[in-house]
Design a protein around this motif. Structure first.
Motif, PDB file in Angstrom:
ATOM      1  N   TYR A  29       0.834  -1.115  -0.046  1.00 51.83           N
ATOM      2  CA  TYR A  29      -0.140   0.116  -0.100  1.00 51.83           C
ATOM      3  C   TYR A  29       0.781   1.428  -0.347  1.00 51.83           C
ATOM      4  CZ  TYR A  29      -3.677   3.289   1.474  1.00 51.83           C
ATOM      5  OH  TYR A  29      -4.597   4.346   1.391  1.00 51.83           O
ATOM      6  N   CYS A  30       1.000   2.001  -1.090  1.00 52.61           N
ATOM      7  CA  CYS A  30       1.950   3.025  -1.376  1.00 52.61           C
ATOM      8  C   CYS A  30       1.278   4.218  -1.254  1.00 52.61           C
ATOM      9  CB  CYS A  30       2.630   2.981  -2.482  1.00 52.61           C
ATOM     10  SG  CYS A  30       3.412   1.230  -2.932  1.00 52.61           S
ATOM     11  N   HIS A  31       0.902   4.808  -0.025  1.00 51.05           N
ATOM     12  CA  HIS A  31       0.061   6.055   0.022  1.00 51.05           C
ATOM     13  C   HIS A  31       1.344   7.170   0.060  1.00 51.05           C
ATOM     14  CE1 HIS A  31      -2.344   8.950   2.344  1.00 51.05           C
ATOM     15  NE2 HIS A  31      -3.288   8.518   1.813  1.00 51.05           N
ATOM     16  N   LYS A  32       0.518   8.280  -0.388  1.00 51.73           N
ATOM     17  CA  LYS A  32       1.402   9.676  -0.350  1.00 51.73           C
ATOM     18  C   LYS A  32       1.959   9.966   0.801  1.00 51.73           C
ATOM     19  CE  LYS A  32      -2.509  12.810  -0.289  1.00 51.73           C
ATOM     20  NZ  LYS A  32      -2.812  13.778  -1.001  1.00 51.73           N
ATOM     21  N   HIS A  33       1.538   9.541   1.866  1.00 54.27           N
ATOM     22  CA  HIS A  33       2.187  10.042   3.110  1.00 54.27           C
ATOM     23  C   HIS A  33       3.072   8.736   3.718  1.00 54.27           C
ATOM     24  CE1 HIS A  33       0.295  13.795   2.659  1.00 54.27           C
ATOM     25  NE2 HIS A  33      -0.918  13.321   2.928  1.00 54.27           N
TER      26      HIS A  33
ATOM     27  N   ILE B 298       0.651  -7.650  -4.499  1.00 55.94           N
ATOM     28  CA  ILE B 298      -0.709  -6.797  -4.845  1.00 55.94           C
ATOM     29  C   ILE B 298      -0.243  -5.180  -4.774  1.00 55.94           C
ATOM     30  CG2 ILE B 298      -2.860  -6.373  -4.388  1.00 55.94           C
ATOM     31  CD1 ILE B 298      -3.245  -9.318  -3.538  1.00 55.94           C
ATOM     32  N   PHE B 299       0.012  -4.457  -5.504  1.00 55.63           N
ATOM     33  CA  PHE B 299       0.098  -2.951  -5.529  1.00 55.63           C
ATOM     34  C   PHE B 299      -1.409  -2.201  -5.285  1.00 55.63           C
ATOM     35  CE2 PHE B 299       4.029  -4.336  -7.652  1.00 55.63           C
ATOM     36  CZ  PHE B 299       4.861  -3.668  -7.062  1.00 55.63           C
ATOM     37  N   ARG B 300      -1.108  -1.335  -4.584  1.00 56.85           N
ATOM     38  CA  ARG B 300      -2.240  -0.446  -4.467  1.00 56.85           C
ATOM     39  C   ARG B 300      -1.824   1.174  -4.249  1.00 56.85           C
ATOM     40  NH1 ARG B 300      -6.535  -0.275   0.824  1.00 56.85           N
ATOM     41  NH2 ARG B 300      -7.555   1.875   0.245  1.00 56.85           N
ATOM     42  N   ASP B 301      -2.276   1.868  -4.955  1.00 56.56           N
ATOM     43  CA  ASP B 301      -1.904   3.513  -5.255  1.00 56.56           C
ATOM     44  C   ASP B 301      -0.595   3.519  -5.416  1.00 56.56           C
ATOM     45  OD1 ASP B 301      -4.445   4.310  -4.242  1.00 56.56           O
ATOM     46  OD2 ASP B 301      -3.764   4.594  -2.228  1.00 56.56           O
ATOM     47  N   PHE B 302      -0.522   4.751  -6.064  1.00 57.30           N
ATOM     48  CA  PHE B 302       0.848   5.383  -6.693  1.00 57.30           C
ATOM     49  C   PHE B 302       1.681   6.147  -6.084  1.00 57.30           C
ATOM     50  CE2 PHE B 302      -2.562   4.134  -9.881  1.00 57.30           C
ATOM     51  CZ  PHE B 302      -1.788   3.197 -10.563  1.00 57.30           C
ATOM     52  N   GLY B 303       2.093   5.845  -4.682  1.00 57.83           N
ATOM     53  CA  GLY B 303       2.850   6.706  -3.818  1.00 57.83           C
ATOM     54  C   GLY B 303       4.528   6.626  -4.556  1.00 57.83           C
ATOM     55  N   PRO B 304       5.218   7.165  -3.842  1.00 62.06           N
ATOM     56  CA  PRO B 304       6.797   7.361  -3.960  1.00 62.06           C
ATOM     57  C   PRO B 304       7.310   5.629  -3.549  1.00 62.06           C
ATOM     58  CG  PRO B 304       6.442   8.397  -2.149  1.00 62.06           C
ATOM     59  CD  PRO B 304       5.064   8.241  -2.706  1.00 62.06           C
ATOM     60  N   GLY B 305       6.782   5.055  -2.537  1.00 64.57           N
ATOM     61  CA  GLY B 305       7.001   3.783  -2.031  1.00 64.57           C
ATOM     62  C   GLY B 305       7.027   2.663  -3.333  1.00 64.57           C
ATOM     63  N   ARG B 306       6.111   2.983  -4.199  1.00 61.75           N
ATOM     64  CA  ARG B 306       5.868   1.845  -5.270  1.00 61.75           C
ATOM     65  C   ARG B 306       7.310   1.607  -6.164  1.00 61.75           C
ATOM     66  NH1 ARG B 306       0.407   0.851  -8.233  1.00 61.75           N
ATOM     67  NH2 ARG B 306       0.862  -0.637  -9.898  1.00 61.75           N
ATOM     68  N   GLU B 307       7.940   2.638  -6.449  1.00 59.04           N
ATOM     69  CA  GLU B 307       9.029   2.495  -7.165  1.00 59.04           C
ATOM     70  C   GLU B 307      10.083   1.866  -6.439  1.00 59.04           C
ATOM     71  OE1 GLU B 307      12.201   5.253 -10.015  1.00 59.04           O
ATOM     72  OE2 GLU B 307      10.173   6.040  -8.929  1.00 59.04           O
ATOM     73  N   ALA B 308      10.106   2.398  -5.016  1.00 54.10           N
ATOM     74  CA  ALA B 308      11.251   1.821  -4.133  1.00 54.10           C
ATOM     75  C   ALA B 308      10.878   0.574  -3.851  1.00 54.10           C
ATOM     76  CB  ALA B 308      11.155   2.415  -2.768  1.00 54.10           C
ATOM     77  N   PHE B 309       9.766  -0.081  -3.779  1.00 56.56           N
ATOM     78  CA  PHE B 309       9.617  -1.546  -3.632  1.00 56.56           C
ATOM     79  C   PHE B 309      10.096  -2.452  -4.921  1.00 56.56           C
ATOM     80  CE2 PHE B 309       7.012  -5.486  -4.207  1.00 56.56           C
ATOM     81  CZ  PHE B 309       7.106  -5.999  -3.014  1.00 56.56           C
TER      82      PHE B 309
ATOM     83  N   ASP C 199      -2.708  -5.418  -9.724  1.00 59.19           N
ATOM     84  CA  ASP C 199      -2.588  -3.758  -9.064  1.00 59.19           C
ATOM     85  C   ASP C 199      -4.416  -3.708  -8.513  1.00 59.19           C
ATOM     86  OD1 ASP C 199      -3.101  -1.244  -8.593  1.00 59.19           O
ATOM     87  OD2 ASP C 199      -1.916  -0.488 -10.456  1.00 59.19           O
ATOM     88  N   ALA C 200      -4.302  -3.450  -7.363  1.00 61.44           N
ATOM     89  CA  ALA C 200      -5.657  -3.520  -6.754  1.00 61.44           C
ATOM     90  C   ALA C 200      -6.031  -1.721  -6.313  1.00 61.44           C
ATOM     91  CB  ALA C 200      -5.836  -4.172  -5.449  1.00 61.44           C
ATOM     92  N   THR C 201      -5.481  -0.755  -7.226  1.00 63.24           N
ATOM     93  CA  THR C 201      -5.633   0.559  -6.938  1.00 63.24           C
ATOM     94  C   THR C 201      -7.231   0.700  -7.163  1.00 63.24           C
ATOM     95  OG1 THR C 201      -3.542   1.044  -7.587  1.00 63.24           O
ATOM     96  CG2 THR C 201      -5.223   3.023  -7.709  1.00 63.24           C
ATOM     97  N   ARG C 202      -7.908   1.421  -6.228  1.00 63.68           N
ATOM     98  CA  ARG C 202      -9.450   1.565  -6.260  1.00 63.68           C
ATOM     99  C   ARG C 202      -9.603   2.656  -7.346  1.00 63.68           C
ATOM    100  NH1 ARG C 202     -10.702   1.077   0.310  1.00 63.68           N
ATOM    101  NH2 ARG C 202     -10.063  -0.886   0.591  1.00 63.68           N
ATOM    102  N   LEU C 203     -10.676   2.582  -8.015  1.00 63.93           N
ATOM    103  CA  LEU C 203     -11.041   3.683  -8.978  1.00 63.93           C
ATOM    104  C   LEU C 203     -12.464   4.323  -8.577  1.00 63.93           C
ATOM    105  CD1 LEU C 203      -9.999   2.104 -12.163  1.00 63.93           C
ATOM    106  CD2 LEU C 203      -8.653   3.567 -10.951  1.00 63.93           C
TER     107      LEU C 203
END
Length: 235
Positions: free
Chosen positions: A120-124, A185-196, A217-221
């Motif tokens: 879960y890659c939140h922006k915070h 399973i990825f979720r959201d597009f925070g900076p942690g996505r690329e780091a992972f 990808d389980a990002t909620r739309l």
């Protein structure tokens, strides 16, 4: 009445003598554009005739016209009864080839269900959760567990350290022996996505990426939904 008189009257007036003519039976008809009569048989009688032929006459002695009227399923059943052992071995080889082709088409069909690693890659913040195939959590860590507080939890570096720490914990706890397949399973597009992704493809994830069988990808739309917050404007 004289037969000559009747014949002359029928030739002179065909409509009058038509009712006296013998009518053909209902089942004996003439095909269009042909003078050859065709005898129509009922479906039940035809089925009974085929059954009698199957029960009384072997498949090798039946003529070609009778074999043409028998269905494909009946031919297959007759072929199974009269098939030698060599034919059976050939069928088993074909079955093995079909099963091998199915395994190549679906390589994970006969394996155990995978474990799940939710990213879960939140922006915070960045949260990693490892679960069993039934959904029971085994490990759940975030950047706050590594000592990052408030605004420092967001960013590339905290997510990088968190991912490396989680992979090390999986190896230290001996979970690699238990986990045979892993789904990320990825979720959201925070900076942690690329780091992972960088850690998984790097040296820290060499023992983990071999277990990965699927990445989703389980990002909620949102389709409509509630009103979004206002856009923040600085200055």
């Amino acid at each position: 009445m004289n037969s000559n008189f009747v014949t002359a009257l029928t030739r002179a007036l065909p409509n009058v003598g038509r009712s006296c003519q013998l009518r053909a039976p209902a089942f004996r008809l003439t095909r269009p554009f042909s003078s050859t009569p065709m005898i129509l048989e009922s479906g039940k009688e035809k089925t009974r005739q085929i059954e009698r032929q199957i029960l009384n006459t072997p498949a090798e002695q039946q003529p070609a016209s009778e074999n043409a009227s028998i269905s494909a399923i009946t031919k297959m059943m007759q072929g199974d009864k009269a098939r030698p052992a060599q034919g059976l071995s050939r069928d088993y080889s074909r079955m093995a080839e079909s099963l091998e082709a199915e395994m190549i088409r679906q390589p994970y069909a006969d394996r155990s269900p995978p474990y799940h690693l939710h990213v879960y890659c939140h922006k915070h913040n960045t949260l990693l959760t490892l679960t069993r195939p039934n959904g029971d959590p085994m490990m759940a860590l975030s950047c706050g567990h590594l000592g990052f507080r408030k605004g420092k939890r967001a960013g590339y570096e905290p997510a990088h350290q968190l991912t490396a720490h989680v992979f090390a914990q999986i190896q230290e706890r001996g979970l690699l022996m238990e986990i045979k397949r892993l789904e990320i399973i990825f979720r959201d597009f925070g900076p942690g996505r690329e780091a992972f992704t960088k850690v998984l493809l790097g040296n820290e994830g060499k023992n983990i990426r071999g277990l990965v069988c699927r990445v989703t990808d389980a990002t909620r739309l949102k389709f409509g939904g509630s009103r979004s917050p206002r856009v923040r404007r600085l200055g």
